[in-house]
Design a protein around this motif. Structure first.
Motif, PDB file in Angstrom:
ATOM      1  N   VAL A  64       0.842  -1.206   0.000  1.00 26.31           N
ATOM      2  CA  VAL A  64       0.000   0.000   0.000  1.00 26.31           C
ATOM      3  C   VAL A  64       0.872   1.250   0.000  1.00 26.31           C
ATOM      4  CG1 VAL A  64      -1.660   1.346   1.347  1.00 26.31           C
ATOM      5  CG2 VAL A  64      -2.031  -1.113   0.987  1.00 26.31           C
ATOM      6  N   VAL A  68       0.616   3.970  -2.976  1.00 25.99           N
ATOM      7  CA  VAL A  68       0.283   5.379  -2.766  1.00 25.99           C
ATOM      8  C   VAL A  68       1.428   6.272  -3.231  1.00 25.99           C
ATOM      9  CG1 VAL A  68      -0.290   7.149  -1.037  1.00 25.99           C
ATOM     10  CG2 VAL A  68      -1.392   4.893  -0.939  1.00 25.99           C
ATOM     11  N   LEU A  89      -6.146   7.387   3.436  1.00 25.59           N
ATOM     12  CA  LEU A  89      -6.092   6.492   2.291  1.00 25.59           C
ATOM     13  C   LEU A  89      -5.185   5.303   2.583  1.00 25.59           C
ATOM     14  CD1 LEU A  89      -6.748   5.814  -0.686  1.00 25.59           C
ATOM     15  CD2 LEU A  89      -4.748   7.195  -1.297  1.00 25.59           C
ATOM     16  N   ARG A  90      -3.998   5.565   3.083  1.00 21.89           N
ATOM     17  CA  ARG A  90      -3.069   4.475   3.399  1.00 21.89           C
ATOM     18  C   ARG A  90      -3.677   3.529   4.441  1.00 21.89           C
ATOM     19  NH1 ARG A  90       2.348   5.498   1.589  1.00 21.89           N
ATOM     20  NH2 ARG A  90       2.609   7.672   0.961  1.00 21.89           N
ATOM     21  N   THR A  92      -6.880   2.999   5.340  1.00 15.03           N
ATOM     22  CA  THR A  92      -8.055   2.239   4.931  1.00 15.03           C
ATOM     23  C   THR A  92      -7.731   1.233   3.821  1.00 15.03           C
ATOM     24  OG1 THR A  92      -8.795   4.055   3.495  1.00 15.03           O
ATOM     25  CG2 THR A  92      -9.726   3.951   5.726  1.00 15.03           C
ATOM     26  N   LEU A  93      -6.784   1.552   2.934  1.00 18.46           N
ATOM     27  CA  LEU A  93      -6.370   0.569   1.936  1.00 18.46           C
ATOM     28  C   LEU A  93      -5.696  -0.630   2.601  1.00 18.46           C
ATOM     29  CD1 LEU A  93      -4.959   2.520  -1.160  1.00 18.46           C
ATOM     30  CD2 LEU A  93      -6.955   1.011  -1.077  1.00 18.46           C
ATOM     31  N   LYS A  94      -4.871  -0.371   3.593  1.00 20.42           N
ATOM     32  CA  LYS A  94      -4.226  -1.474   4.326  1.00 20.42           C
ATOM     33  C   LYS A  94      -5.283  -2.341   4.999  1.00 20.42           C
ATOM     34  CE  LYS A  94       0.081   1.023   5.026  1.00 20.42           C
ATOM     35  NZ  LYS A  94       0.986   1.699   5.968  1.00 20.42           N
ATOM     36  N   GLN A  96      -8.468  -2.614   4.078  1.00 24.44           N
ATOM     37  CA  GLN A  96      -9.265  -3.264   3.040  1.00 24.44           C
ATOM     38  C   GLN A  96      -8.525  -4.467   2.455  1.00 24.44           C
ATOM     39  OE1 GLN A  96      -9.836  -1.186  -0.695  1.00 24.44           O
ATOM     40  NE2 GLN A  96     -11.944  -1.937  -0.844  1.00 24.44           N
ATOM     41  N   PHE A  97      -7.273  -4.289   2.090  1.00 29.35           N
ATOM     42  CA  PHE A  97      -6.508  -5.404   1.515  1.00 29.35           C
ATOM     43  C   PHE A  97      -6.351  -6.529   2.529  1.00 29.35           C
ATOM     44  CE2 PHE A  97      -3.988  -2.813  -1.898  1.00 29.35           C
ATOM     45  CZ  PHE A  97      -5.186  -2.437  -2.482  1.00 29.35           C
ATOM     46  N   TYR A 107     -12.353  -3.750   8.237  1.00 30.64           N
ATOM     47  CA  TYR A 107     -12.318  -2.554   7.400  1.00 30.64           C
ATOM     48  C   TYR A 107     -13.186  -1.493   8.058  1.00 30.64           C
ATOM     49  CZ  TYR A 107     -12.950   0.535   3.402  1.00 30.64           C
ATOM     50  OH  TYR A 107     -12.987   1.636   2.577  1.00 30.64           O
ATOM     51  N   LEU A 133      -0.823  -0.839  -8.731  1.00 31.67           N
ATOM     52  CA  LEU A 133      -0.970  -1.888  -7.719  1.00 31.67           C
ATOM     53  C   LEU A 133      -0.196  -3.130  -8.138  1.00 31.67           C
ATOM     54  CD1 LEU A 133      -2.125  -3.213  -5.187  1.00 31.67           C
ATOM     55  CD2 LEU A 133      -4.247  -3.641  -6.483  1.00 31.67           C
ATOM     56  N   LEU A 154     -11.100  -6.954  -6.324  1.00 29.73           N
ATOM     57  CA  LEU A 154     -11.182  -5.509  -6.506  1.00 29.73           C
ATOM     58  C   LEU A 154     -11.878  -5.103  -7.815  1.00 29.73           C
ATOM     59  CD1 LEU A 154      -7.566  -4.566  -5.340  1.00 29.73           C
ATOM     60  CD2 LEU A 154      -9.689  -4.322  -4.018  1.00 29.73           C
TER      61      LEU A 154
END
Length: 164
Positions: A64, A68, A89-90, A92-94, A96-97, A107, A133, A154
């Motif tokens: 992530v 980013v 962003l960082r 929530t992406l971490k 989510q993944f 999440y 990605l 995704l």
């Protein structure tokens, strides 16, 4: 009447508190929303092998962060991220993944429609993000077959993210 108003206010405050409970220093506040794993946009891949192939949470964090870092300088899409809360962003992406890879995470971010509202993302921009990605996953040494498992989770989110 007073009790009804107070209950509504308390409920809103609870949602806002819940939504910000996992916030990191530097994150900007967001409007209250229901915190739920369903906001991640898909169900987890039920295989410990996939989470391990991503090198666990530490690997996801590196992917992530690399992603980013790439998208914020990519001339094709950096404009989308210029006004973004990169700290959030960082995080929530971490989350989510990790959640989608069946890791030990929940999440706490917004749903995909709300998170991308008013960004005006195009298919070309979405594809550029996916390309970044893939580069980040390659850099981490994630096997191609395992990358495809995450991409498959995704990809259907495109309809919620691309708005023009």
């Amino acid at each position: 009447m007073y009790r009804t108003c107070f209950a509504a206010f308390a409920g809103t405050l609870l949602l806002a508190t819940t939504a910000m409970a996992d916030a990191l220093p530097g994150e900007l506040p967001v409007d209250p929303y229901d915190v739920s794993n369903t906001n991640a946009g898909a169900t987890p891949i039920e295989s410990a092998d996939v989470f391990a192939a991503f090198h666990g949470q530490a690997g996801i964090d590196r992917i992530v962060d690399d992603l980013v870092d790439r998208v914020t300088v990519d001339p094709r899409i950096e404009g989308i991220f210029r006004a973004s809360d990169l700290v959030r962003l960082r995080r929530t992406l971490k989350e989510q993944f990790c959640y989608l890879l069946d890791g030990p995470c929940d999440y706490t971010g917004r749903d995909m429609v709300a998170a991308h509202k008013d960004q005006g993302i195009t298919t070309r921009e979405f594809n550029a993000l996916v390309e970044s990605l893939q580069f980040a996953m390659d850099t981490e040494g994630v096997p191609f077959a395992m990358q495809n498992k995450l991409i498959a989770k995704l990809a259907p989110m495109k309809r919620d993210v691309v708005t023009r």
